[in-house]
Design an enzyme around this catalytic site. Structure first.
Site, mmCIF file in Angstrom:
data_model
loop_
_atom_site.group_PDB
_atom_site.id
_atom_site.type_symbol
_atom_site.label_atom_id
_atom_site.label_comp_id
_atom_site.label_asym_id
_atom_site.label_seq_id
_atom_site.Cartn_x
_atom_site.Cartn_y
_atom_site.Cartn_z
ATOM 1 N N LYS A 52 0.787 -1.115 -0.122
ATOM 2 C CA LYS A 52 0.045 0.080 0.182
ATOM 3 C C LYS A 52 0.759 1.210 0.210
ATOM 4 C CE LYS A 52 -3.191 -2.814 0.024
ATOM 5 N NZ LYS A 52 -4.330 -3.053 1.045
HETATM 6 C C1 LIG Z 1 -5.200 -4.535 1.581
HETATM 7 C C2 LIG Z 1 -6.542 -4.309 1.527
HETATM 8 C C3 LIG Z 1 -7.368 -4.771 2.691
HETATM 9 C C4 LIG Z 1 -6.688 -5.499 3.746
HETATM 10 O O1 LIG Z 1 -5.852 -4.899 4.384
HETATM 11 P P1 LIG Z 1 -4.790 -5.676 5.439
HETATM 12 O O2 LIG Z 1 -4.223 -4.443 6.347
HETATM 13 O O3 LIG Z 1 -3.966 -6.740 4.818
HETATM 14 O O4 LIG Z 1 -5.565 -6.224 6.414
HETATM 15 C C5 LIG Z 1 -8.753 -4.338 2.534
HETATM 16 N N1 LIG Z 1 -9.322 -3.892 1.629
HETATM 17 C C6 LIG Z 1 -8.733 -3.508 0.584
HETATM 18 C C7 LIG Z 1 -9.525 -2.653 -0.394
HETATM 19 C C8 LIG Z 1 -7.164 -3.745 0.285
HETATM 20 O O5 LIG Z 1 -6.906 -3.379 -0.747
#
Ligand SMILES: *Cc1c(COP(=O)(O)O)cnc(C)c1O
Length: 388
Positions: free
Chosen positions: A191
């Site tokens: 991210k």
């Molecule tokens: C990455 C992601 C999540 C989950 O994130 P984590 O921190 O890995 O639990 C949830 N929703 C979306 C849209 C994502 O891209």
């Protein structure tokens, strides 16, 4: 051997490393002063009143749904074009999940479709208690219109901004919660900024903030004002709700604070990379990402959509040729309702045709801060060759 190019990658510098080392030498390893600093810094950056750091966005979505009062017999709606966590959080609460098909331009949940489905559901008595729009690829959903529907139909609005910290919507940073009850962020390494694993729930509502704090840590309070009866003394705590251990560590929070200092630099580079892709790819038989005039995208993803009818090769062939050329492209997302688990709950292919059609044609190209112009040129050339 040329280096493989991933689709996403974290960027860790010496400051990030030093900050984490300092925490290792301090009194706190798990939730302590760095978590509080990180919460305040993200809240200030996004323009929200309250922030609750958690150990993942998945945990954040779960306790956000719980804070919204979602439970058995209730319904949650989200986009089929998302990671499974955006829908699973409803199932954790004993609710059922349903989906709203996507907008063909932004690939976000379609506001027109949402309005229609709400109208139909009102007649059938199946209105959702929670709706989770997902800021797909880093581009904000049309939050103002969704907010108006939330008021009209009385659902709690939880924005899944896992892709979108650093982006803007109209005059606000994503995460300001101007139009949502809660906004959830992810700090997974792919991210925009990372804490290895980690997430955060932002809100401007004190009542939700108090619930989120309890749910993050076992439902336990040390505040005498929140206890049943009197405190027994300074050692005393009470469990007043059923919560979890969803705490972030100080090691992670320190990394997050350090990363946050570079967020605008990260997003600016992603914008430059997107503009370079747009320029290079605009004459190929594919659709480049559409930019909504109200949104400044954080560009977590750069998704192209192949005009498969005009190509001699299938999407799969092109995808595999890119991987063969050392480019680790990816695909976001397999429509959640077509996952075997969701099909067992009664969904079937054909239920959300626009998300399914999109899935047949999409490829996520490499997009991250450390992608150099030269590496990106390799991606562009490999794509041009694969599409020939
Ligand atoms: C990455 C992601 C999540 C989950 O994130 P984590 O921190 O890995 O639990 C949830 N929703 C979306 C849209 C994502 O891209």
């Amino acid at each position: 051997m040329m280096q493989r190019i991933p689709y996403a990658r974290q960027n860790i510098n010496q400051d990030d490393i030093q900050t984490v080392i300092q925490v290792l030498q301090s009194d706190f390893l798990t939730q302590g002063p760095a978590v509080e600093r990180f919460e305040q810094a993200v809240a200030a950056y996004c323009g929200a009143k309250y922030a609750v750091a958690v150990n993942s966005a998945t945990s954040g979505l779960h306790i956000a749904c719980m804070a919204a009062g979602l439970g058995s017999g209730d319904i949650l709606w989200t986009s089929p074009n998302t990671f499974v966590a955006s829908a699973n959080c409803g199932l954790y609460c004993g609710a059922t999940a349903d989906f709203v098909d996507i907008d063909p331009r932004t690939y976000n949940l379609s506001v027109a479709e949402l309005a229609e489905k709400l109208n139909r559901s009102r007649q059938q008595g199946t209105l959702p208690k929670v709706v989770i729009p997902v800021d797909f690829s880093g581009q904000s959903c049309e939050m103002k219109s969704i907010r108006e529907l939330a008021k009209e139909y009385g659902f709690t609005l939880i924005e899944d901004a896992s892709h979108a910290i650093g982006g803007c919507y109209q005059d606000n940073k994503v995460g300001s919660c101007q139009f949502s009850d809660m906004t959830v962020l992810s700090f997974h390494p792919v991210k925009i900024i990372t804490t290895a694993e980690g997430g955060m729930v932002l809100t401007n509502r004190e009542d939700l903030y108090e619930k989120l704090l309890l749910l993050r840590s076992h439902g336990i309070t040390r505040n005498p004002a929140k206890m049943v009866g009197d405190s027994h003394g300074p050692w005393y705590y009470q469990q007043v709700d059923l919560g979890f251990n969803y705490r972030l560590t100080d090691l992670q929070a320190a990394l997050g604070c350090s990363q946050l200092q570079r967020i605008d630099e990260f997003v600016a580079r992603r914008q430059v990379l997107a503009a370079r892709y747009n320029q290079a790819l605009s004459r190929l038989p594919l659709t480049i990402p559409y930019q909504h005039p109200d949104a400044y995208s954080a560009y977590h993803l750069y998704v192209i959509r192949l005009h498969t009818g005009k190509l001699r090769k299938t999407r799969r062939q092109i995808f595999e040729e890119l991987v063969g050329a050392g480019i680790n492209v990816n695909l976001h997302y397999i429509p959640v309702h077509t996952q075997p688990y969701y099909q067992r709950l009664g969904f079937k292919p054909g239920d959300f045709p626009r998300a399914e059609q999109y899935y047949q044609e999409a490829i996520s190209l490499p997009m991250y801060f450390g992608l150099t112009d030269a590496m990106q040129d390799r991606v562009i050339q490999a794509l041009q060759e694969a599409i020939q």
